[in-house]
Design an enzyme around this catalytic site. Structure first.
Site, PDB file in Angstrom:
ATOM      1  CB  THR A  97      34.044 -11.201   4.835  1.00 19.07           C
ATOM      2  OG1 THR A  97      33.729 -10.953   4.209  1.00 19.07           O
ATOM      3  CG2 THR A  97      32.872 -10.763   5.217  1.00 19.07           C
ATOM      4  CE  LYS A 172      31.901 -12.371   0.989  1.00 19.08           C
ATOM      5  NZ  LYS A 172      32.832 -11.813   0.925  1.00 19.08           N
ATOM      6  CE  LYS A 240      36.746 -13.523   8.473  1.00 20.87           C
ATOM      7  NZ  LYS A 240      36.344 -12.068   7.456  1.00 20.87           N
TER       8      LYS A 240
END
Length: 292
Positions: A97, A172, A240
């Protein structure tokens, strides 16, 4: 097709194992050789190698699954990265990601080397990786997607083409907001259950069958109830992802729910002398119980 899998962490170890179990030839590589995922891949029949060059030379499809944007760029574009050793026409599928902007930037540099690129972030945690039931969100050329689909089907159950490069990453990030806010709801619902003298396990069992049901409640709700904070997906990794969400928004109006989730995860990250971020996202409950 000959394949390679680079990055044998919590997710990548199982994903590469499923690829090998499906009968593909798999060169597998990890930056550190003593990780549990290396053993998982090896026992499934993958060929463990000791360099990126050894992993990707003369390989048709190269899978990557590492942590953050700098890690992906180092593995793919770095001095000893894939770009220097992969053959023209090879396909890189990145399951990390990293956000749409980074995916597009990487794709543009690979295009100059005649290497194809798909961004394919996943959802489903270590359970989905182990069982081959991940949701995979794919961005890139649709013809390349169709070519790669048999590979993806060894690792995922719900495989969706989202559009041009970066589109998988865009979906995502939306997914990560939903995951984060689901966890806020789970923690607060189970805290209310305890306050009322109701077994949190009962709440998970009943509410999972109704309008409040979700994968997170069914799978992570029980872990919250049992105080099981072993990581399927670490807090430091969701933080993150939420950082990338905030960078994507730039100067646009904020997302107060997402900001709350980010705050709670950061509280847990600072616990255990700064090692709380290595726990699973279900450890958010500790922000309510220990983070005052």
């Amino acid at each position: 097709m000959k394949t390679a899998f680079l990055g044998l962490g919590v997710m990548g170890g199982f994903m590469s194992a499923n690829l090998a179990k499906a009968g593909y030839s798999v060169n597998a590589w990890n930056r550190t050789s003593d990780r549990p995922g290396v053993k998982i891949a090896l026992e499934a029949g993958a060929n463990i190698v000791h360099s990126i060059q050894e992993a990707v030379t003369d390989i048709d499809i190269i899978c990557t699954c590492v942590s953050d944007i700098p890690d992906v760029e180092a593995v793919i574009l770095g001095e000893k990265g894939i770009i220097h050793f992969a053959k023209p026409g090879a396909i890189i599928i990145d399951f990390s990601t990293i956000g749409s902007e980074a995916a597009r930037r990487i794709s543009q540099q690979l295009e100059l080397a005649e290497i194809q690129f798909l961004d394919a972030p996943v959802s489903g945690g270590d359970v989905g990786a182990k069982n081959g039931t991940l949701t995979i969100m794919v961005g890139g050329d649709e013809t390349i997607f169709e070519t790669s689909k048999p590979i993806l089907e060894t690792m995922g159950k719900n495989i969706r083409y989202c559009g041009k490069v970066g589109s998988g990453q865009a979906v995502k990030l939306c997914n990560q907001i939903l995951c984060s806010l689901n966890m806020v709801g789970i923690c607060e619902a189970l805290l209310l259950a305890e306050k009322q003298g109701i077994d949190p396990n009962l709440v998970v069992k009943i509410c999972s069958t109704g309008a409040a049901g979700s994968w997170a409640l069914s799978n992570l709700g029980l872990k919250v109830a049992h105080g099981d904070f072993e990581p399927g997906f670490m807090i430091k990794h969701i933080l993150k992802d939420l950082r990338i969400v905030q960078e994507t928004l730039n100067s646009d109006p904020g997302l107060p729910g997402t900001e709350l989730a980010d705050k709670l995860f950061k509280i847990v990250q600072e616990l255990d002398q700064g090692l709380g971020g290595n726990q699973g996202t279900q450890a958010m409950i500790r922000a309510y119980k220990e983070g005052e």
